[in-house]
Design an enzyme around this catalytic site. Structure first.
Site, PDB file in Angstrom:
ATOM      1  N   TYR A  92       0.831  -1.214   0.000  1.00 56.10           N
ATOM      2  CA  TYR A  92       0.000   0.000   0.000  1.00 56.10           C
ATOM      3  C   TYR A  92       0.861   1.259   0.000  1.00 56.10           C
ATOM      4  O   TYR A  92       0.511   2.269  -0.600  1.00 56.10           O
ATOM      5  CB  TYR A  92      -0.984  -0.024   1.180  1.00 56.10           C
ATOM      6  CG  TYR A  92      -2.189  -0.882   0.901  1.00 56.10           C
ATOM      7  CD1 TYR A  92      -2.216  -2.225   1.271  1.00 56.10           C
ATOM      8  CD2 TYR A  92      -3.277  -0.375   0.195  1.00 56.10           C
ATOM      9  CE1 TYR A  92      -3.296  -3.035   0.971  1.00 56.10           C
ATOM     10  CE2 TYR A  92      -4.374  -1.171  -0.106  1.00 56.10           C
ATOM     11  CZ  TYR A  92      -4.378  -2.504   0.268  1.00 56.10           C
ATOM     12  OH  TYR A  92      -5.450  -3.297  -0.046  1.00 56.10           O
ATOM     13  N   ASP A 142      -7.993   5.766  -4.561  1.00 59.94           N
ATOM     14  CA  ASP A 142      -6.780   6.526  -4.910  1.00 59.94           C
ATOM     15  C   ASP A 142      -6.840   7.998  -4.525  1.00 59.94           C
ATOM     16  O   ASP A 142      -5.835   8.705  -4.610  1.00 59.94           O
ATOM     17  CB  ASP A 142      -6.485   6.393  -6.427  1.00 59.94           C
ATOM     18  CG  ASP A 142      -7.665   6.828  -7.318  1.00 59.94           C
ATOM     19  OD1 ASP A 142      -7.836   6.236  -8.402  1.00 59.94           O
ATOM     20  OD2 ASP A 142      -8.425   7.745  -6.925  1.00 59.94           O
ATOM     21  N   HIS A 180     -15.019   2.051  -0.591  1.00 58.70           N
ATOM     22  CA  HIS A 180     -13.932   1.118  -0.280  1.00 58.70           C
ATOM     23  C   HIS A 180     -12.774   1.773   0.456  1.00 58.70           C
ATOM     24  O   HIS A 180     -11.699   1.196   0.538  1.00 58.70           O
ATOM     25  CB  HIS A 180     -13.425   0.464  -1.578  1.00 58.70           C
ATOM     26  CG  HIS A 180     -14.464  -0.411  -2.225  1.00 58.70           C
ATOM     27  ND1 HIS A 180     -14.400  -0.764  -3.557  1.00 58.70           N
ATOM     28  CD2 HIS A 180     -15.605  -0.972  -1.734  1.00 58.70           C
ATOM     29  CE1 HIS A 180     -15.450  -1.529  -3.844  1.00 58.70           C
ATOM     30  NE2 HIS A 180     -16.195  -1.661  -2.765  1.00 58.70           N
ATOM     31  N   CYS A 236       0.082   2.111  16.386  1.00 64.90           N
ATOM     32  CA  CYS A 236      -0.860   3.129  16.845  1.00 64.90           C
ATOM     33  C   CYS A 236      -0.259   3.861  18.048  1.00 64.90           C
ATOM     34  O   CYS A 236       0.188   3.207  19.007  1.00 64.90           O
ATOM     35  CB  CYS A 236      -2.180   2.464  17.235  1.00 64.90           C
ATOM     36  SG  CYS A 236      -3.338   3.579  18.021  1.00 64.90           S
ATOM     37  N   GLY A 258     -16.462   3.646 -15.509  1.00 62.17           N
ATOM     38  CA  GLY A 258     -15.191   3.022 -15.180  1.00 62.17           C
ATOM     39  C   GLY A 258     -15.250   1.862 -14.233  1.00 62.17           C
ATOM     40  O   GLY A 258     -14.303   1.603 -13.485  1.00 62.17           O
ATOM     41  N   ASN A 260     -18.035   3.626 -20.438  1.00 69.24           N
ATOM     42  CA  ASN A 260     -17.011   2.591 -20.386  1.00 69.24           C
ATOM     43  C   ASN A 260     -16.667   2.206 -21.825  1.00 69.24           C
ATOM     44  O   ASN A 260     -17.572   1.950 -22.609  1.00 69.24           O
ATOM     45  CB  ASN A 260     -17.567   1.362 -19.638  1.00 69.24           C
ATOM     46  CG  ASN A 260     -16.482   0.383 -19.237  1.00 69.24           C
ATOM     47  OD1 ASN A 260     -15.560   0.132 -19.996  1.00 69.24           O
ATOM     48  ND2 ASN A 260     -16.591  -0.148 -18.014  1.00 69.24           N
ATOM     49  N   PRO A 261     -15.374   2.148 -22.176  1.00 70.49           N
ATOM     50  CA  PRO A 261     -15.046   1.759 -23.556  1.00 70.49           C
ATOM     51  C   PRO A 261     -15.505   0.328 -23.873  1.00 70.49           C
ATOM     52  O   PRO A 261     -15.762  -0.016 -25.019  1.00 70.49           O
ATOM     53  CB  PRO A 261     -13.516   1.846 -23.617  1.00 70.49           C
ATOM     54  CG  PRO A 261     -13.052   2.400 -22.327  1.00 70.49           C
ATOM     55  CD  PRO A 261     -14.182   2.409 -21.376  1.00 70.49           C
TER      56      PRO A 261
HETATM   57  P1  OAD Z   1     -12.129  -3.041 -12.664  1.00 73.84           P
HETATM   58  O1  OAD Z   1     -10.684  -3.097 -12.958  1.00 73.84           O
HETATM   59  O2  OAD Z   1     -12.873  -4.293 -12.278  1.00 73.84           O
HETATM   60  O3  OAD Z   1     -12.918  -2.451 -13.915  1.00 73.84           O
HETATM   61  C1  OAD Z   1     -12.438  -1.283 -14.528  1.00 73.84           C
HETATM   62  C2  OAD Z   1     -13.435  -0.929 -15.617  1.00 73.84           C
HETATM   63  O4  OAD Z   1     -13.019   0.304 -16.179  1.00 73.84           O
HETATM   64  C3  OAD Z   1     -13.496  -1.945 -16.753  1.00 73.84           C
HETATM   65  O5  OAD Z   1     -14.847  -2.210 -17.072  1.00 73.84           O
HETATM   66  C4  OAD Z   1     -12.802  -1.220 -17.912  1.00 73.84           C
HETATM   67  O6  OAD Z   1     -13.397  -1.555 -19.166  1.00 73.84           O
HETATM   68  C5  OAD Z   1     -13.107   0.213 -17.590  1.00 73.84           C
HETATM   69  N1  OAD Z   1     -12.168   1.210 -18.119  1.00 73.84           N
HETATM   70  C6  OAD Z   1     -10.869   1.044 -18.431  1.00 73.84           C
HETATM   71  N2  OAD Z   1     -10.361   2.220 -18.878  1.00 73.84           N
HETATM   72  C7  OAD Z   1     -11.381   3.138 -18.817  1.00 73.84           C
HETATM   73  C8  OAD Z   1     -11.511   4.519 -19.126  1.00 73.84           C
HETATM   74  N3  OAD Z   1     -10.476   5.225 -19.601  1.00 73.84           N
HETATM   75  N4  OAD Z   1     -12.710   5.119 -18.932  1.00 73.84           N
HETATM   76  C9  OAD Z   1     -13.775   4.418 -18.476  1.00 73.84           C
HETATM   77  N5  OAD Z   1     -13.728   3.102 -18.154  1.00 73.84           N
HETATM   78  C10 OAD Z   1     -12.539   2.480 -18.328  1.00 73.84           C
HETATM   79  O7  OAD Z   1     -12.321  -1.935 -11.526  1.00 73.84           O
HETATM   80  P2  OAD Z   1     -13.580  -1.727 -10.613  1.00 73.84           P
HETATM   81  O8  OAD Z   1     -14.849  -2.062 -11.326  1.00 73.84           O
HETATM   82  O9  OAD Z   1     -13.469  -0.380 -10.011  1.00 73.84           O
HETATM   83  O10 OAD Z   1     -12.443  -3.395  -4.564  1.00 73.84           O
HETATM   84  O11 OAD Z   1     -13.333  -2.819  -9.447  1.00 73.84           O
HETATM   85  C11 OAD Z   1     -14.274  -2.827  -8.382  1.00 73.84           C
HETATM   86  C12 OAD Z   1     -13.557  -3.237  -7.141  1.00 73.84           C
HETATM   87  O12 OAD Z   1     -12.876  -4.488  -7.351  1.00 73.84           O
HETATM   88  C13 OAD Z   1     -12.474  -2.293  -6.695  1.00 73.84           C
HETATM   89  O13 OAD Z   1     -12.984  -1.187  -5.977  1.00 73.84           O
HETATM   90  C14 OAD Z   1     -11.681  -3.194  -5.754  1.00 73.84           C
HETATM   91  C15 OAD Z   1     -11.673  -4.472  -6.545  1.00 73.84           C
HETATM   92  O14 OAD Z   1     -11.755  -5.602  -5.690  1.00 73.84           O
HETATM   93  C16 OAD Z   1     -11.777  -3.169  -3.373  1.00 73.84           C
HETATM   94  O15 OAD Z   1     -10.638  -2.750  -3.356  1.00 73.84           O
HETATM   95  C17 OAD Z   1     -12.581  -3.503  -2.158  1.00 73.84           C
END
Ligand code: OAD
Length: 227
Positions: A49, A86, A101, A129, A169, A195-196
């Site tokens: 991290y 982030d 999250h 801590c 995204g 989303n692309p």
């Molecule tokens: P993912 O990595 O699962 O999905 C990212 C999405 O963003 C995909 O559908 C891509 O097609 C899309 N993408 C990529 N580039 C993009 C752009 N320039 N503009 C728009 N979309 C784009 O990420 P999350 O869905 O956020 O949880 O993942 C959900 C959770 O899974 C995260 O928060 C994390 C992980 O486990 C925790 O950390 C608890």
């Protein structure tokens, strides 16, 4: 508004499930993002991290993040629900944010859950801590952990009351966040995916903007509020 890792992709932050550049391509999440991993090897988890925090500190919010700041400025009821940890939405200037999250820029006591603003990790050990001596940990939700109840309640409330939900995204694969568009749909809202690529949600949305969020969100703002 619901955002996922894709809105930070154009800032250079790898998404989770993009095999080519995804963080998981390099690390096994089960080794790093779980309470058991932290209990077994706190130093490895802390260092991962710390590396992610440092990487994020070196990138900038992109046009998609800034477009959401503009929408928040113009739409008093706008609520930004994010799965991202982030902190780029905050750095872009968004204020009405629900962090489902957590946030890797924040650190908390692993026993009391209290936030700690400053810590010293210069000796290469996981800091403790200052009040109870337990190890500090990132203030993020790990696998098998519950989401912060107040954040989830706020997100479900906002999703149930909106008349338009933008979902940008996210692969819409991780629950309970992925259920939020359903709340909006059942409330009669229009759901728009940005989303692309298509996702697990695509078959249920009213409209899909198949473009990067850094392009589509500024275009939405320009089309909605031409000067
Ligand atoms: P993912 O990595 O699962 O999905 C990212 C999405 O963003 C995909 O559908 C891509 O097609 C899309 N993408 C990529 N580039 C993009 C752009 N320039 N503009 C728009 N979309 C784009 O990420 P999350 O869905 O956020 O949880 O993942 C959900 C959770 O899974 C995260 O928060 C994390 C992980 O486990 C925790 O950390 C608890």
């Amino acid at each position: 508004m619901l955002t996922g890792a894709g809105v930070s992709a154009e800032s250079g932050v790898p998404t989770f499930r993009d095999a080519q550049t995804g963080l998981w391509a390099r690390f096994d999440p089960r080794e790093l993002a779980t309470p058991a991993a932290f209990a077994k090897n706190p130093r490895l988890v802390w260092d991962w991290y710390a590396w992610r925090r440092e990487r994020v500190s070196r990138v900038e919010p992109n046009a998609g993040h800034r477009a959401l700041v503009e929408i928040e400025r113009r739409v008093p009821e706008f609520v930004l629900i994010t799965q991202n940890v982030d902190g780029l939405h905050q750095r872009a200037g968004s204020r009405r944010i629900v962090e489902l999250h957590g946030n890797i820029t924040r650190v908390k006591c692993s026993r009391e859950g209290t936030h700690v603003e400053r810590w010293d990790a210069s000796d290469g050990e996981v800091p403790q801590c200052p009040s109870c001596g337990a190890l500090l940990r990132p203030d993020v939700v790990w696998f098998e952990e519950m989401l912060p109840p107040d954040a989830l309640a706020a997100a479900e409330n906002a999703a149930s009351r909106c008349d338009l939900m933008l979902v940008a995204g996210t692969s819409a694969e991780v629950y309970p966040a992925a259920a939020l568009p359903r709340f909006a749909e059942e409330a009669g809202a229009i759901v728009v995916e940005v989303n692309p690529d298509s996702t697990a949600l695509s078959h249920r949305v009213d409209y899909a903007l198949r473009a990067p969020s850094g392009v589509a969100l500024p275009a939405l703002v320009a089309a909605s509020w031409t000067a």
